[in-house]
Design an enzyme around this catalytic site. Structure first.
Site, PDB file in Angstrom:
ATOM      1  N   ASP A   1      12.343  -6.823   4.290  1.00  0.00           N
ATOM      2  CA  ASP A   1      13.574  -6.601   5.305  1.00  0.00           C
ATOM      3  C   ASP A   1      13.592  -5.643   6.174  1.00  0.00           C
ATOM      4  O   ASP A   1      14.828  -5.342   6.668  1.00  0.00           O
ATOM      5  CB  ASP A   1      14.904  -6.734   4.397  1.00  0.00           C
ATOM      6  CG  ASP A   1      15.034  -7.820   3.619  1.00  0.00           C
ATOM      7  OD1 ASP A   1      14.003  -8.543   3.251  1.00  0.00           O
ATOM      8  OD2 ASP A   1      15.926  -7.959   2.927  1.00  0.00           O
TER       9      ASP A   1
ATOM     10  N   ASP B   1      15.348 -11.239   5.122  1.00  0.00           N
ATOM     11  CA  ASP B   1      16.865 -11.714   4.853  1.00  0.00           C
ATOM     12  C   ASP B   1      17.211 -12.601   5.829  1.00  0.00           C
ATOM     13  O   ASP B   1      17.145 -12.413   6.804  1.00  0.00           O
ATOM     14  CB  ASP B   1      17.827 -10.573   4.707  1.00  0.00           C
ATOM     15  CG  ASP B   1      18.853 -10.667   3.841  1.00  0.00           C
ATOM     16  OD1 ASP B   1      18.792 -11.044   2.678  1.00  0.00           O
ATOM     17  OD2 ASP B   1      20.129 -10.079   4.139  1.00  0.00           O
TER      18      ASP B   1
ATOM     19  N   HIS C   1      20.094 -15.635   6.420  1.00  0.00           N
ATOM     20  CA  HIS C   1      21.329 -16.129   6.198  1.00  0.00           C
ATOM     21  C   HIS C   1      22.045 -17.133   7.052  1.00  0.00           C
ATOM     22  O   HIS C   1      21.810 -17.291   8.308  1.00  0.00           O
ATOM     23  CB  HIS C   1      22.508 -15.035   5.884  1.00  0.00           C
ATOM     24  CG  HIS C   1      22.165 -14.128   4.825  1.00  0.00           C
ATOM     25  ND1 HIS C   1      21.587 -14.334   3.522  1.00  0.00           N
ATOM     26  CD2 HIS C   1      22.461 -12.715   5.023  1.00  0.00           C
ATOM     27  CE1 HIS C   1      21.273 -13.119   3.155  1.00  0.00           C
ATOM     28  NE2 HIS C   1      21.783 -12.011   3.720  1.00  0.00           N
TER      29      HIS C   1
ATOM     30  N   SER D   1      27.473 -13.646   1.148  1.00  0.00           N
ATOM     31  CA  SER D   1      27.577 -12.287   1.323  1.00  0.00           C
ATOM     32  C   SER D   1      28.304 -11.359   2.529  1.00  0.00           C
ATOM     33  O   SER D   1      28.409 -10.524   2.444  1.00  0.00           O
ATOM     34  CB  SER D   1      26.089 -11.833   1.278  1.00  0.00           C
ATOM     35  OG  SER D   1      25.615 -11.586   2.661  1.00  0.00           O
TER      36      SER D   1
ATOM     37  N   HIS E   1      25.113 -10.682   8.967  1.00  0.00           N
ATOM     38  CA  HIS E   1      23.875  -9.950   9.573  1.00  0.00           C
ATOM     39  C   HIS E   1      22.620 -10.901   8.926  1.00  0.00           C
ATOM     40  O   HIS E   1      22.685 -11.739   8.274  1.00  0.00           O
ATOM     41  CB  HIS E   1      23.719  -8.588   8.454  1.00  0.00           C
ATOM     42  CG  HIS E   1      23.574  -9.000   7.158  1.00  0.00           C
ATOM     43  ND1 HIS E   1      24.716  -8.862   6.377  1.00  0.00           N
ATOM     44  CD2 HIS E   1      22.644  -9.174   6.233  1.00  0.00           C
ATOM     45  CE1 HIS E   1      24.274  -9.530   5.018  1.00  0.00           C
ATOM     46  NE2 HIS E   1      22.947  -9.442   5.035  1.00  0.00           N
TER      47      HIS E   1
ATOM     48  N   LYS F   1      14.642 -15.481   2.535  1.00  0.00           N
ATOM     49  CA  LYS F   1      15.514 -15.541   1.181  1.00  0.00           C
ATOM     50  C   LYS F   1      16.937 -15.454   1.721  1.00  0.00           C
ATOM     51  O   LYS F   1      17.321 -14.927   2.622  1.00  0.00           O
ATOM     52  CB  LYS F   1      15.156 -14.301   0.371  1.00  0.00           C
ATOM     53  CG  LYS F   1      15.440 -12.709   0.999  1.00  0.00           C
ATOM     54  CD  LYS F   1      14.913 -11.750   0.203  1.00  0.00           C
ATOM     55  CE  LYS F   1      14.979 -10.433   0.941  1.00  0.00           C
ATOM     56  NZ  LYS F   1      16.714 -10.122   1.247  1.00  0.00           N
TER      57      LYS F   1
ATOM     58  N   GLU G   1      23.947 -15.232  -2.939  1.00  0.00           N
ATOM     59  CA  GLU G   1      23.108 -14.127  -2.782  1.00  0.00           C
ATOM     60  C   GLU G   1      21.873 -14.059  -3.247  1.00  0.00           C
ATOM     61  O   GLU G   1      21.529 -14.509  -4.433  1.00  0.00           O
ATOM     62  CB  GLU G   1      24.214 -12.859  -2.607  1.00  0.00           C
ATOM     63  CG  GLU G   1      23.445 -11.575  -2.749  1.00  0.00           C
ATOM     64  CD  GLU G   1      23.263 -11.672  -1.201  1.00  0.00           C
ATOM     65  OE1 GLU G   1      22.605 -12.204  -0.349  1.00  0.00           O
ATOM     66  OE2 GLU G   1      23.868 -10.484  -0.562  1.00  0.00           O
TER      67      GLU G   1
ATOM     68  N   ALA H   1      16.526  -2.525   1.936  1.00  0.00           N
ATOM     69  CA  ALA H   1      17.008  -1.053   1.471  1.00  0.00           C
ATOM     70  C   ALA H   1      16.770  -0.868   0.143  1.00  0.00           C
ATOM     71  O   ALA H   1      17.011  -1.812  -0.525  1.00  0.00           O
ATOM     72  CB  ALA H   1      18.543  -1.020   1.946  1.00  0.00           C
TER      73      ALA H   1
ATOM     74  N   CYS I   1      17.584  -4.638  -1.589  1.00  0.00           N
ATOM     75  CA  CYS I   1      16.791  -5.617  -1.903  1.00  0.00           C
ATOM     76  C   CYS I   1      15.246  -5.087  -2.158  1.00  0.00           C
ATOM     77  O   CYS I   1      14.524  -5.889  -2.768  1.00  0.00           O
ATOM     78  CB  CYS I   1      16.407  -6.318  -0.277  1.00  0.00           C
ATOM     79  SG  CYS I   1      17.922  -7.354  -0.167  1.00  0.00           S
TER      80      CYS I   1
END
Ligand code: VGL
Ligand code: ZN
Length: 180
Positions: free
Chosen positions: A10, A48, A50, A56, A63, A88, A95, A123, A127
């Site tokens: 990420d 990531d 979304h 989330s 984000h 993902k 989530e 982070a 993740c």
């Protein structure tokens, strides 16, 4: 011979400077990660990714929305060296901090004979941790590269390192590949 893989977790614009969910110090790991990439034959990156109404966003500012600049890897990362990208957290009501959750990551690694994975990125407390723990569950030997990760907060980052250690994750530093 069993191969090792480097997994970049990420390192996306929204987690870097000026992003929607900026992780302090993210800029410091870019050059380290680029150097690490040259040590590995197989480099994979997770993103990531979304939908606009992801669940989330109750907890986090919106984000890494699919298709936006924020979801792209930071331009400081040498993407040409990355062989496989894993998206993902793509389902609205689920989530997914881990790169293994509802992705092809485990089968991709296993099909290439990978036994050991090395993690870096963002982070530490979310993740990176989730990907490391799922990596163990999937049967991989898991290393986290300590100077190539950054946490959302110092407290949860510290707790995450402890939890990973307790579960059997091992730690290295990027300079362990340097030859003298
Ligand atoms: C992450 C918070 C929300 C991460 C992703 O990549 O660590 N953290 N979504
Ligand atoms: Zn997210």
């Amino acid at each position: 011979m069993a191969k090792d893989a480097l997994i970049i977790v990420d390192v996306q614009n929204d987690f870097c400077e000026g992003g929607a969910l900026e992780v302090v110090g993210a800029a410091e790991i870019l050059a380290i990660i680029n150097r690490l990439m040259s040590k590995f034959e197989l480099v994979i990156a997770t993103q990531d990714y979304h939908p606009p109404d992801h669940c989330s966003f109750d907890l986090w500012p919106p984000h890494c929305i699919a298709g936006t600049e924020g979801a792209e890897l930071h331009k400081g990362i040498m993407v040409d060296r990355i062989k496989h990208f894993v998206k993902k957290g793509t389902l609205e009501n689920k989530e997914a901090y881990s790169g293994f959750q509802e992705t092809d990551l485990s089968s991709f690694l296993k099909s290439r004979g990978v036994k050991t994975i090395y993690l870096c990125g963002l982070a530490t407390d979310y993740c990176v941790k989730a990907t490391a723990l799922d990596g163990l569950t999937e049967g991989f030997k898991v290393f986290v590269i300590l100077d190539a990760i950054r946490a959302v907060s110092k407290e949860t980052g510290g707790a995450a390192l402890k939890e990973m250690e307790d579960r059997g994750v091992e730690f290295v530093r990027s300079d362990s590949w340097e030859t003298t």
